[in-house]
Design a protein around this motif. Structure first.
Motif, PDB file in Angstrom:
ATOM      1  N   GLU A   1      49.893  31.732 -18.387  1.00 33.05           N
ATOM      2  CA  GLU A   1      49.256  33.099 -19.217  1.00 33.05           C
ATOM      3  C   GLU A   1      50.810  34.093 -18.259  1.00 33.05           C
ATOM      4  O   GLU A   1      50.888  34.626 -18.865  1.00 33.05           O
ATOM      5  N   ARG A   2      50.586  34.326 -17.097  1.00 31.94           N
ATOM      6  CA  ARG A   2      51.457  35.086 -16.289  1.00 31.94           C
ATOM      7  C   ARG A   2      52.441  35.292 -16.411  1.00 31.94           C
ATOM      8  O   ARG A   2      53.673  36.253 -16.768  1.00 31.94           O
ATOM      9  N   LEU A   3      53.326  33.992 -16.737  1.00 29.45           N
ATOM     10  CA  LEU A   3      54.679  34.103 -17.137  1.00 29.45           C
ATOM     11  C   LEU A   3      55.228  33.932 -17.901  1.00 29.45           C
ATOM     12  O   LEU A   3      55.900  34.821 -18.641  1.00 29.45           O
ATOM     13  N   ARG A   4      53.756  33.646 -18.963  1.00 28.97           N
ATOM     14  CA  ARG A   4      54.841  33.807 -20.838  1.00 28.97           C
ATOM     15  C   ARG A   4      54.566  35.645 -20.957  1.00 28.97           C
ATOM     16  O   ARG A   4      55.798  36.030 -21.477  1.00 28.97           O
ATOM     17  N   GLN A   5      53.329  36.132 -20.136  1.00 27.72           N
ATOM     18  CA  GLN A   5      53.076  37.705 -20.826  1.00 27.72           C
ATOM     19  C   GLN A   5      54.522  38.110 -19.976  1.00 27.72           C
ATOM     20  O   GLN A   5      55.199  39.624 -20.487  1.00 27.72           O
ATOM     21  N   ARG A   6      54.633  37.887 -18.750  1.00 29.33           N
ATOM     22  CA  ARG A   6      56.127  38.819 -18.432  1.00 29.33           C
ATOM     23  C   ARG A   6      57.263  38.555 -18.996  1.00 29.33           C
ATOM     24  O   ARG A   6      58.295  39.479 -18.904  1.00 29.33           O
ATOM     25  N   LEU A   7      57.678  37.715 -19.695  1.00 29.48           N
ATOM     26  CA  LEU A   7      58.645  36.897 -20.174  1.00 29.48           C
ATOM     27  C   LEU A   7      58.923  37.716 -21.257  1.00 29.48           C
ATOM     28  O   LEU A   7      59.755  38.105 -21.981  1.00 29.48           O
ATOM     29  N   LEU A   8      57.612  38.089 -22.088  1.00 27.90           N
ATOM     30  CA  LEU A   8      57.564  38.251 -23.285  1.00 27.90           C
ATOM     31  C   LEU A   8      58.022  40.079 -23.016  1.00 27.90           C
ATOM     32  O   LEU A   8      58.349  40.772 -24.433  1.00 27.90           O
ATOM     33  N   ALA A   9      57.632  40.388 -21.761  1.00 26.94           N
ATOM     34  CA  ALA A   9      57.499  42.353 -22.040  1.00 26.94           C
ATOM     35  C   ALA A   9      58.328  42.426 -21.334  1.00 26.94           C
ATOM     36  O   ALA A   9      58.902  43.639 -20.818  1.00 26.94           O
ATOM     37  N   LEU A  10      59.396  41.631 -20.981  1.00 31.18           N
ATOM     38  CA  LEU A  10      60.999  41.888 -20.573  1.00 31.18           C
ATOM     39  C   LEU A  10      61.673  42.743 -21.352  1.00 31.18           C
ATOM     40  O   LEU A  10      62.089  42.574 -22.070  1.00 31.18           O
ATOM     41  N   PRO A  11      62.446  44.139 -20.156  1.00 31.86           N
ATOM     42  CA  PRO A  11      63.174  45.535 -21.537  1.00 31.86           C
ATOM     43  C   PRO A  11      64.064  45.339 -21.922  1.00 31.86           C
ATOM     44  O   PRO A  11      63.923  45.585 -22.925  1.00 31.86           O
ATOM     45  N   ALA A  12      64.836  44.339 -21.743  1.00 34.47           N
ATOM     46  CA  ALA A  12      65.764  43.589 -21.871  1.00 34.47           C
ATOM     47  C   ALA A  12      65.551  42.965 -23.312  1.00 34.47           C
ATOM     48  O   ALA A  12      66.709  42.397 -23.680  1.00 34.47           O
ATOM     49  N   GLY A  13      64.828  42.064 -23.398  1.00 32.36           N
ATOM     50  CA  GLY A  13      64.173  41.322 -24.718  1.00 32.36           C
ATOM     51  C   GLY A  13      63.563  40.078 -24.026  1.00 32.36           C
ATOM     52  O   GLY A  13      63.891  39.748 -22.428  1.00 32.36           O
ATOM     53  N   LYS A  14      62.860  39.946 -24.983  1.00 32.84           N
ATOM     54  CA  LYS A  14      61.609  38.889 -24.649  1.00 32.84           C
ATOM     55  C   LYS A  14      62.276  37.371 -24.593  1.00 32.84           C
ATOM     56  O   LYS A  14      63.613  36.961 -25.113  1.00 32.84           O
ATOM     57  N   VAL A  15      62.022  36.797 -24.168  1.00 34.52           N
ATOM     58  CA  VAL A  15      62.254  35.584 -23.121  1.00 34.52           C
ATOM     59  C   VAL A  15      60.859  34.757 -23.751  1.00 34.52           C
ATOM     60  O   VAL A  15      60.095  34.447 -23.006  1.00 34.52           O
ATOM     61  N   CYS A  16      61.058  33.199 -24.629  1.00 34.91           N
ATOM     62  CA  CYS A  16      59.997  32.725 -24.622  1.00 34.91           C
ATOM     63  C   CYS A  16      59.985  31.232 -24.623  1.00 34.91           C
ATOM     64  O   CYS A  16      60.954  30.751 -24.258  1.00 34.91           O
ATOM     65  N   LEU A  17      58.206  30.887 -24.679  1.00 32.49           N
ATOM     66  CA  LEU A  17      58.072  29.916 -23.331  1.00 32.49           C
ATOM     67  C   LEU A  17      57.472  29.268 -24.889  1.00 32.49           C
ATOM     68  O   LEU A  17      57.225  29.313 -25.233  1.00 32.49           O
ATOM     69  N   LYS A  18      57.211  27.663 -24.579  1.00 31.77           N
ATOM     70  CA  LYS A  18      57.106  26.958 -25.003  1.00 31.77           C
ATOM     71  C   LYS A  18      55.943  25.967 -23.988  1.00 31.77           C
ATOM     72  O   LYS A  18      56.446  25.319 -23.283  1.00 31.77           O
ATOM     73  N   ILE A  19      54.644  25.887 -24.195  1.00 30.71           N
ATOM     74  CA  ILE A  19      53.814  25.779 -23.565  1.00 30.71           C
ATOM     75  C   ILE A  19      53.046  24.642 -23.937  1.00 30.71           C
ATOM     76  O   ILE A  19      52.761  24.292 -24.697  1.00 30.71           O
ATOM     77  N   ASP A  20      52.725  22.883 -23.529  1.00 34.86           N
ATOM     78  CA  ASP A  20      52.648  21.669 -23.873  1.00 34.86           C
ATOM     79  C   ASP A  20      51.209  21.615 -23.048  1.00 34.86           C
ATOM     80  O   ASP A  20      50.859  22.297 -22.196  1.00 34.86           O
ATOM     81  N   GLU A  21      50.908  21.073 -23.200  1.00 33.43           N
ATOM     82  CA  GLU A  21      48.908  20.192 -23.140  1.00 33.43           C
ATOM     83  C   GLU A  21      49.202  20.060 -21.660  1.00 33.43           C
ATOM     84  O   GLU A  21      49.691  20.023 -21.639  1.00 33.43           O
ATOM     85  N   ILE A  22      48.089  21.065 -21.046  1.00 33.83           N
ATOM     86  CA  ILE A  22      48.031  20.871 -19.701  1.00 33.83           C
ATOM     87  C   ILE A  22      47.148  19.075 -19.584  1.00 33.83           C
ATOM     88  O   ILE A  22      45.720  18.427 -20.233  1.00 33.83           O
ATOM     89  N   ARG A  23      47.119  17.857 -18.013  1.00 34.21           N
ATOM     90  CA  ARG A  23      47.022  17.484 -18.159  1.00 34.21           C
ATOM     91  C   ARG A  23      46.565  16.799 -16.554  1.00 34.21           C
ATOM     92  O   ARG A  23      47.132  17.261 -15.787  1.00 34.21           O
ATOM     93  N   LYS A  24      45.671  15.832 -16.707  1.00 34.89           N
ATOM     94  CA  LYS A  24      45.359  15.543 -14.749  1.00 34.89           C
ATOM     95  C   LYS A  24      45.898  13.776 -14.779  1.00 34.89           C
ATOM     96  O   LYS A  24      46.479  13.136 -15.699  1.00 34.89           O
ATOM     97  N   ALA A  25      46.560  14.290 -14.085  1.00 33.01           N
ATOM     98  CA  ALA A  25      47.347  13.032 -13.329  1.00 33.01           C
ATOM     99  C   ALA A  25      47.141  12.159 -13.605  1.00 33.01           C
ATOM    100  O   ALA A  25      47.682  10.918 -13.454  1.00 33.01           O
ATOM    101  N   SER A  26      45.223  11.895 -13.518  1.00 35.63           N
ATOM    102  CA  SER A  26      44.638  10.563 -12.823  1.00 35.63           C
ATOM    103  C   SER A  26      44.407   9.963 -14.190  1.00 35.63           C
ATOM    104  O   SER A  26      44.341   8.010 -14.775  1.00 35.63           O
ATOM    105  N   SER A  27      44.605  10.354 -15.350  1.00 37.64           N
ATOM    106  CA  SER A  27      44.509   9.668 -16.579  1.00 37.64           C
ATOM    107  C   SER A  27      45.991   8.919 -16.501  1.00 37.64           C
ATOM    108  O   SER A  27      46.107   8.089 -18.179  1.00 37.64           O
ATOM    109  N   GLY A  28      47.508   9.465 -16.744  1.00 37.10           N
ATOM    110  CA  GLY A  28      48.425   8.682 -16.257  1.00 37.10           C
ATOM    111  C   GLY A  28      49.794   9.338 -17.313  1.00 37.10           C
ATOM    112  O   GLY A  28      50.360   8.644 -17.649  1.00 37.10           O
TER     113      GLY A  28
END
Length: 461
Positions: free
Chosen positions: A323-350
């Motif tokens: 969320e911090r990175l998403r908000q920071r990139l969207l608020a850049l004065p020179a123009g927003k940079v967008c993120l695609k964010i995938d599902e958070i997963r647990k390592a033990s799930s494989g």
């Protein structure tokens, strides 16, 4: 030291070593290709003098300079010196050897008088991506390459890089990227998220790089492609496929013409960092590294240009970083940079997947407590390329079994993050390849078919 960059003695030595290696390689090329010149021996001696002098000057510049924006006049004087221009000229001539003679380096070196706009035209063409779609690549001439190399040298010794990125020189690439994630999983970092910068290079503008220690004219005229630059768009039998791709993006109408595709290409080629420049990857890495550095707290972060992996011992830690990175990139004065964010997963799930690799701590073996193997997309891309190779091989009468075996070995070698399990991984890869070959032989591939003119053993007897 420039804010939000990395710089230490080891990084400086690595940068100087890479520059030295590039120049030596170019001099070897000149020695092999320029022997007929009457001034050959003198030219080689002059180039060796330039290499030694340039490296010493760069080292002194890094140690004396404050490495901030105020250092540019001093850096520019070094980069426009005779030794620097000769080193840039020979490297540029070597890089453009298909269209450049060995002695062309003298002309290139003489043309470097400033870091303002150049008259040299460029060529742009559409290259198909492995994941589908197309990417617009710019092919630069030797004069622009020489200017880009000099700026890259300066930014390298100034520490303008990302310590998170595994595509930077000496970082180890995919192998070390996957090893770092595996090490963190071993250390108890269980939660992982995947982020992708959408249209990374096209999204970046000159305003995103006001912190770089170079002049505004160098930024706009060398790093980016000025509007005054003549661009030759090469479609090369790709008019329909590229047009359909652009129409799907709503860039041109679905009932497009040749002019629609060319005009759109001219606009897109000047949008953002040009792909194909020797300077753009480092600039993009440095920009993202700066943003990642500002957002990271306790999280583990690894990047591969625009692919970002973030891990934490808690799911909330990953979410907070995203969320911090998403908000920071969207608020850049020179123009927003967008993120695609995938599902958070647990390592033990494989089910953790980063850069097309799957990670599973429960299936470790030998010296690899975490098993890493190609994910579904990577495997599918391989499977889609093999029938094309088989079709080409059949046309010239090559042995298809040998072609399949060689292609599979190349796939394994080209997947360096794979923790190969003895007696299993290679056999599995060859079994997948055998299935793809059988599909091709039986005409089951939607695009590539066996030749109807030759009797084919379908492997079914």
């Amino acid at each position: 030291m420039l804010p939000n960059t990395i710089h230490d003695e080891k990084a400086l030595q690595n940068a100087l070593g890479r520059i030295d290696k590039e120049i030596k390689r170019a001099i070897r090329w000149f020695s092999a290709a320029g022997g007929l010149s009457p001034t050959f021996e003198t030219d080689v001696q002059r180039l060796e003098w330039a290499r030694e002098t340039y490296l010493e000057t760069l080292k002194a510049l890094a140690l004396i300079s404050s490495l901030d924006q105020e250092a540019w006049p001093q850096a520019e004087a070094v980069l426009l010196s005779e030794s620097a221009r000769l080193c840039a000229g020979i490297r540029a001539a070597s890089a453009a050897q298909n269209s450049s003679s060995p002695l062309h380096f003298i002309e290139i070196a003489s043309s470097i008088t400033s870091f303002e706009g150049l008259e040299e035209p460029v060529r742009a063409y559409w290259k198909r991506k492995d994941s589908g779609g197309y990417r617009l690549i710019v092919q630069f001439g030797p004069h622009r390459i020489a200017h880009q190399l000099l700026l890259r040298d300066w930014l390298s010794i100034a520490g303008v890089e990302s310590e998170f990125d595994y595509t930077r020189p000496g970082a180890g690439g995919e192998r070390e990227f996957t090893r770092e994630i595996s090490r963190q999983m071993e250390n108890g970092v269980q939660w992982w998220g995947k982020l992708d910068v959408v249209n990374c290079f096209p999204s970046l503008r000159p305003g995103h790089f006001g912190w770089l220690p170079i002049s505004r004219k160098a930024l706009r005229g060398i790093v980016f492609l000025p509007k005054s630059t003549w661009v030759d768009i090469d479609l090369s039998k790709k008019l329909n496929s590229v047009g359909e791709f652009l129409a799907q993006q709503d860039i041109i109408p679905h009932a497009f013409t040749y002019n629609d595709v060319v005009e759109a290409s001219h606009k897109l080629v000047r949008r953002g960092l040009p792909q194909g420049s020797v300077l753009s990857p480092q600039i993009a890495r440095a920009f993202l590294g700066r943003e990642l550095r500002a957002c990271r707290e306790e999280q583990c972060v690894a990047s591969f240009v625009d692919d970002i992996a973030v891990g934490s011992k808690s799911q909330s830690g990953v979410k907070a970083f995203q969320e911090r990175l998403r908000q920071r990139l969207l608020a850049l004065p020179a123009g927003k940079v967008c993120l695609k964010i995938d599902e958070i997963r647990k390592a033990s799930s494989g089910r953790v997947e980063e850069l097309g690799y799957r990670f599973d701590p429960s299936r470790g073996h030998g010296d690899h407590p975490v098993h890493v193997w190609p994910g579904r997309k990577r495997t599918r891309r391989y499977g889609d390329r093999l029938p094309k190779r088989l079709s080409e091989a059949e046309m010239v009468g090559d042995d298809l079994d040998a072609v399949t075996a060689k292609f599979t070995d190349q796939w394994i070698a080209g997947t360096p993050g794979w923790t190969l399990v003895p007696g299993h991984s290679r056999e599995l890869a060859h079994a997948i390849a055998a299935c793809r070959q059988l599909e091709f032989l039986n005409g089951l591939h939607p695009k590539y078919k066996p030749s109807p003119l030759k009797p084919v053993n379908h492997g079914l007897e």
